[in-house]
Write an enzyme that holds these catalytic residues in place. Structure first.
Site, PDB file in Angstrom:
ATOM      1  N   ARG A 179      -5.800   0.848  -3.283  1.00 32.46           N
ATOM      2  CA  ARG A 179      -5.476   0.877  -1.855  1.00 32.46           C
ATOM      3  C   ARG A 179      -4.132   1.573  -1.677  1.00 32.46           C
ATOM      4  O   ARG A 179      -3.450   1.865  -2.644  1.00 32.46           O
ATOM      5  CB  ARG A 179      -5.469  -0.541  -1.243  1.00 32.46           C
ATOM      6  CG  ARG A 179      -4.869  -1.567  -2.119  1.00 32.46           C
ATOM      7  CD  ARG A 179      -3.617  -2.286  -1.676  1.00 32.46           C
ATOM      8  NE  ARG A 179      -2.810  -1.767  -0.642  1.00 32.46           N
ATOM      9  CZ  ARG A 179      -1.579  -1.264  -0.838  1.00 32.46           C
ATOM     10  NH1 ARG A 179      -1.055  -1.173  -2.045  1.00 32.46           N
ATOM     11  NH2 ARG A 179      -0.860  -0.844   0.173  1.00 32.46           N
ATOM     12  N   GLY A 180      -3.800   1.847  -0.399  1.00 34.99           N
ATOM     13  CA  GLY A 180      -2.600   2.630  -0.119  1.00 34.99           C
ATOM     14  C   GLY A 180      -3.026   4.086   0.030  1.00 34.99           C
ATOM     15  O   GLY A 180      -3.770   4.607  -0.811  1.00 34.99           O
ATOM     16  N   ALA A 181      -2.549   4.721   1.110  1.00 29.98           N
ATOM     17  CA  ALA A 181      -3.094   6.033   1.474  1.00 29.98           C
ATOM     18  C   ALA A 181      -3.046   7.077   0.338  1.00 29.98           C
ATOM     19  O   ALA A 181      -4.088   7.655  -0.013  1.00 29.98           O
ATOM     20  CB  ALA A 181      -2.393   6.533   2.733  1.00 29.98           C
ATOM     21  N   ARG A 204     -13.326   4.878   3.246  1.00 28.53           N
ATOM     22  CA  ARG A 204     -12.429   4.198   4.205  1.00 28.53           C
ATOM     23  C   ARG A 204     -12.069   5.224   5.282  1.00 28.53           C
ATOM     24  O   ARG A 204     -11.856   6.399   4.971  1.00 28.53           O
ATOM     25  CB  ARG A 204     -11.161   3.651   3.524  1.00 28.53           C
ATOM     26  CG  ARG A 204     -11.447   2.407   2.676  1.00 28.53           C
ATOM     27  CD  ARG A 204     -10.174   1.711   2.228  1.00 28.53           C
ATOM     28  NE  ARG A 204      -9.557   0.935   3.284  1.00 28.53           N
ATOM     29  CZ  ARG A 204      -8.348   0.359   3.153  1.00 28.53           C
ATOM     30  NH1 ARG A 204      -7.653   0.500   2.046  1.00 28.53           N
ATOM     31  NH2 ARG A 204      -7.850  -0.352   4.140  1.00 28.53           N
ATOM     32  N   GLN A 210      -0.614  -7.764   1.558  1.00 29.49           N
ATOM     33  CA  GLN A 210      -0.111  -6.752   0.623  1.00 29.49           C
ATOM     34  C   GLN A 210       1.406  -6.853   0.454  1.00 29.49           C
ATOM     35  O   GLN A 210       1.955  -6.484  -0.588  1.00 29.49           O
ATOM     36  CB  GLN A 210      -0.459  -5.336   1.106  1.00 29.49           C
ATOM     37  CG  GLN A 210      -1.932  -5.002   1.062  1.00 29.49           C
ATOM     38  CD  GLN A 210      -2.618  -5.280   2.375  1.00 29.49           C
ATOM     39  OE1 GLN A 210      -2.255  -6.200   3.097  1.00 29.49           O
ATOM     40  NE2 GLN A 210      -3.626  -4.497   2.703  1.00 29.49           N
ATOM     41  N   ASP A 260      -0.666   5.716   7.189  1.00 29.94           N
ATOM     42  CA  ASP A 260      -2.025   6.081   6.767  1.00 29.94           C
ATOM     43  C   ASP A 260      -2.511   7.359   7.427  1.00 29.94           C
ATOM     44  O   ASP A 260      -3.320   8.090   6.865  1.00 29.94           O
ATOM     45  CB  ASP A 260      -2.995   4.933   7.048  1.00 29.94           C
ATOM     46  CG  ASP A 260      -2.710   3.790   6.096  1.00 29.94           C
ATOM     47  OD1 ASP A 260      -1.817   2.976   6.400  1.00 29.94           O
ATOM     48  OD2 ASP A 260      -3.326   3.751   5.013  1.00 29.94           O
ATOM     49  N   LYS A 317      -0.519  -0.149   8.536  1.00 31.46           N
ATOM     50  CA  LYS A 317      -1.114  -1.486   8.467  1.00 31.46           C
ATOM     51  C   LYS A 317      -0.883  -2.286   9.744  1.00 31.46           C
ATOM     52  O   LYS A 317       0.205  -2.257  10.318  1.00 31.46           O
ATOM     53  CB  LYS A 317      -0.516  -2.207   7.255  1.00 31.46           C
ATOM     54  CG  LYS A 317      -1.012  -3.594   6.980  1.00 31.46           C
ATOM     55  CD  LYS A 317      -2.520  -3.708   6.898  1.00 31.46           C
ATOM     56  CE  LYS A 317      -3.165  -2.763   5.909  1.00 31.46           C
ATOM     57  NZ  LYS A 317      -4.623  -2.630   6.071  1.00 31.46           N
TER      58      LYS A 317
END
Ligand code: MRU
Length: 352
Positions: free
Chosen positions: A50-52, A93, A199, A240, A251
């Site tokens: 995860r994380g752009a 996503r 997170q 993102d 987020k």
């Protein structure tokens, strides 16, 4: 300064993708090997990665994994089949544009290569490794530009995790923290817990503690309380997707932090690579917002925390309007309002 967290969060190894399994941090810190295209799609969707920027690299790896699966097809069949799979990978996503950006880089290779199937697979691997290395270099540049605007001894509030674990390494918002800490070890971090998936609590505190950077964990609703008390000097978060006018998706909860920062006259910075800027969209209204499983809200550690039969809405991201953003820290320097102009200028400097 060497940080302990300098291992690569995700990397291509010979025939597979090796990544930190972020779904179990901090209970476990382990690597998983992803060996198939559909497996990578699921790893992105289920947030093993995860994380752009990290999911961008994961998407690029996913294309190689599919290419390996199709290696026995004749070239004329292989190319349209793989282009289809690459488009599918982009749907794992919806909000972080780095995913589409990185997969598109692989698509360019598939479309333009003059090689045979084996050669295309090799080119895709080399491209992914190049993107990985560039990610770390870019984050260090972001960190160094950002460190210039961190006051001595500052308390920096961040939301979610835009750290080494959200990228290949070093991080964007936490890259700014790392570069600032290397110059001034009196700075400290306030980390928002970041409901519903936590997170901030699970990942940001984990990686900062690993590097010995002082961090205080707070719940999301506490930020304005500490701002009013004068205990927060600046906010730095990741992104993102950033629209051409600077509106920024990050987020869920980031928008609330930005409003509180504006009210208390506290600088609010976004730290992100230019690959997070989607110049094809004019404003944040056009950013697709992921709707995630309701269970993320109704349950904690597998246990239901609310009544049955109620309504749930769970958007994963919100959009902070450009007028709340003091600056966007990129690898080309800090972009300032008017963002329509500064973003266009950054893209015109040279191609990325
Ligand atoms: O749902 P996630 O955990 O992938 O969301 C991550 C964020 O919102 C980060 O702040 C963003 O991707 C920036 S990562 C450098």
């Amino acid at each position: 300064m060497e940080f302990k967290s300098k291992i690569k969060t995700i990397e291509w190894v010979d025939t597979y993708s090796k990544m930190v399994d972020q779904s179990v941090v901090p209970y476990e810190y382990k690597f998983v090997n992803i060996t198939g295209g559909q497996e990578m799609f699921d790893a992105i969707r289920n947030m093993i990665v995860r994380g752009a920027p990290a999911i961008g690299i994961a998407g690029a790896h996913g294309v190689i994994l599919y290419a390996q699966e199709g290696r026995d097809k004749p070239l004329s069949e292989f190319i349209p089949w793989l282009l289809d799979k690459a488009e599918y990978m982009k749907t794992s996503r919806p909000t972080a544009v780095n995913l589409m950006w990185a997969v598109d880089k692989q698509i360019d290779i598939i479309k333009n290569s003059k090689s045979d199937v084996k050669g295309i697979i090799e080119e895709l691997k080399q491209n992914a490794i190049k993107l990985e290395n560039e990610d770390i270099e870019i984050n260090k540049k972001i960190g160094d530009y950002g460190a210039e605007v961190v006051p001595k001894g500052a308390a920096i509030l961040t939301h979610c995790n835009a750290g080494a674990l959200a990228t290949v390494g070093y991080g964007t918002a936490l890259g700014v923290v790392r570069s600032a800490y290397a110059k001034d070890n009196t700075i400290r971090v306030f980390a928002d817990e970041t409901r519903p998936r936590q997170q901030g609590a699970r990942i940001t505190t984990f990686e900062l503690a690993m590097d010995g950077i002082p961090v205080t964990l707070i719940t999301d609703g506490m930020c304005s309380y500490f701002m009013k008390k004068g205990m927060i000097d600046m906010v730095v978060v990741g992104a993102d997707r950033i629209a051409a006018n600077g509106d920024t998706a990050n987020k869920i909860g980031t928008y609330t932090v930005a409003i509180a920062a504006k009210y208390h006259n506290i600088p609010f910075y976004i730290a992100a690579p230019l690959s997070t800027i989607d110049i094809s969209i004019k404003s944040g209204d056009e950013i697709p917002i992921e709707e995630r499983s309701h269970e993320e809200v109704t349950h904690i550690n597998g246990k239901r925390i609310c009544a049955e039969g109620i309504n749930i809405i769970n958007p994963g991201f919100d959009v902070t309007p450009n007028e709340l953003i003091t600056g966007i820290i990129t690898e080309k320097g800090i972009l300032r309002p008017d963002y329509n102009k500064s973003i266009a200028d950054a893209f015109n400097k040279d191609s990325i």
